[in-house]
Design an enzyme around this catalytic site. Structure first.
Site: not given
Ligand code: C5P
Length: 406
Positions: A217, A286, A296, A314-316, A332, A346, A350
């Site tokens: 991105n 995501d 390739k 994974p959502d870190i 953020f 959000k 979270k």
């Molecule tokens: O869910 P979203 O991507 O909109 O959330 C944004 C926030 O979550 C940011 O702080 C981003 O760094 C964190 N994030 C994360 N791991 C992910 C997706 C988002 O830590 N897989």
């Protein structure tokens, strides 16, 4: 660091040069200090004049250089008093081994050491950028002098390690001008995070499709890097986990480079539990291709585009927030509309105390931004500004919340 910033705006510095080949770097240092908004009064020892002329430094600083304690330009004939009373700090760069020895002894037999001794010690800090051969720096006498100068309240910037003018390699190089400007800028920032540890994610992630293609991105990493610099300026120990970006590591920040979201997750989780603060600025993908193709993907002539199965990353941030004793978590939210509503939702989803909203298309890659801080009590906008200024304000907000937990 951007040298056209105004980080030192309004600061008046006395820049002292003692004798050493690193004097050639001091000319560039004067330019960068002035570009950063400072006014600079140069003072040189006789030794420094053997390496560079006062004319060069006068031209760059826009002020006549002082070289003698008997300078008759001062109506009261006391340049050592007048110069140090006007200064916000005295920086000696280069500080030679001999000059450090003289300072450590409190000698005052020429203007520069005299004004260092005569300065109001509480109000006018002294910073020294040592520059000498590695044997001279390592000598017990110099190390003893360095320790004494620190005990007397001076701040030593460097020295650096690397190639030396004498052809040897080791500790003793003067820091580069941009490093000195960065150190000086940090020096003037309030130490609101002293003793704290801060972990930051920054930049995009890169999710490979095959060996040559991937999904990423437009995040530049600038906000996360500005936050890392601001947290370090505020006295924190900072670790920055960065996706693929072309940005220089802020001084004093430990950096871990990763590519994919899963690598970022693996780098962050073991570190997170021991941190005081976690700031997730990374624009983490995501989803990722469920499988990375070994070779390739080729067009097969059928006109059919390949379909790529995706898997969720994974959502870190959520994972860190779920730790048994999580650090203070800041997220953020980059949105394209309805910033407040999305940020509020959000934050709750979270499970984090603070989220910072910004409009993605308006911020990605740019040097300025507008932030919307959302916590359980409400929201507050930090108006448009440079990312470094915003980062400093956000660091102050975080420090305030750490001190005053609700
Ligand atoms: O869910 P979203 O991507 O909109 O959330 C944004 C926030 O979550 C940011 O702080 C981003 O760094 C964190 N994030 C994360 N791991 C992910 C997706 C988002 O830590 N897989």
């Amino acid at each position: 660091m951007a040298t056209n910033s105004t980080d030192l705006a309004g600061r008046h510095l006395v820049l002292g040069l003692s004798g050493g080949i690193a004097c050639y770097k001091s000319a560039e240092l004067v330019r960068q200090l002035i570009q950063a908004g400072a006014t600079v009064q140069v003072v040189m020892t006789e030794g420094a004049e053997a390496f560079i002329t006062p004319i060069t430094l006068q031209a760059l600083s826009g002020r006549p250089v002082y070289t003698s304690q008997w300078d008759a330009r001062e109506p009261n004939n006391m340049p050592h008093i007048n110069l140090s009373r006007e200064a916000d700090a005295v920086l000696v760069a280069p500080a030679s081994a001999d000059f450090m020895a003289r300072l450590a002894q409190g000698r005052a037999d020429e203007l520069l050491s005299l004004l260092c001794l005569a300065r109001p010690i509480e109000r006018c800090p002294l910073l020294l950028a040592p520059a000498m051969n590695r044997e001279m720096w390592a000598h017990p006498a110099t190390q003893r002098n360095a320790a004494q100068l620190r005990a007397d309240g001076a701040t030593l910037l460097g020295p650096d390690a690397g190639d030396q003018a004498c052809g040897e390699v080791g500790d003793g190089r003067m820091l580069e001008p941009e490093d000195l400007v960065e150190e000086l800028t940090a020096f003037f920032q309030p130490k609101v995070l002293a003793g704290r540890s801060v972990l930051i994610t920054a930049g995009p992630t890169y999710e490979a499709i095959d060996p040559v293609r991937g999904i990423t991105n437009r995040s530049s990493g600038k906000m996360g890097f500005a936050l890392a610099r601001a947290a370090r300026e505020a006295g924190a120990r900072v670790t920055l986990v960065a996706g693929p970006v072309a940005l220089a590591t802020p001084r004093g920040v430990a950096r871990v480079d990763v590519h994919s979201a899963r690598q970022m997750h693996e780098a962050v989780l073991p570190l997170a539990a021991s941190q005081d603060v976690f700031i997730a600025t990374a624009a983490v993908a995501d989803w990722r291709p469920a499988e990375v193709q070994e070779h390739k993907i080729k067009k097969d002539g059928s006109g059919q585009a390949p379909s790529i199965a995706m898997a969720e990353n994974p959502d870190i941030l959520a994972a860190v927030a779920r730790l048994p004793r999580p650090p203070y978590c800041v997220g953020f939210a980059a949105e394209s509309r309805e910033l407040l509503a999305h940020a509020q939702a959000k934050r709750e989803r979270k499970g984090i105390p603070l989220i910072v909203g910004n409009l993605g298309p308006a911020t990605f890659g740019r040097d300025d931004n507008t932030l919307l801080l959302v916590d359980e009590h409400g929201h507050r906008e930090i108006p448009t500004g440079g990312k470094q200024a915003l980062a400093r304000e956000l660091v102050r907000e975080i420090a305030h919340r750490l001190k005053n937990p609700t």
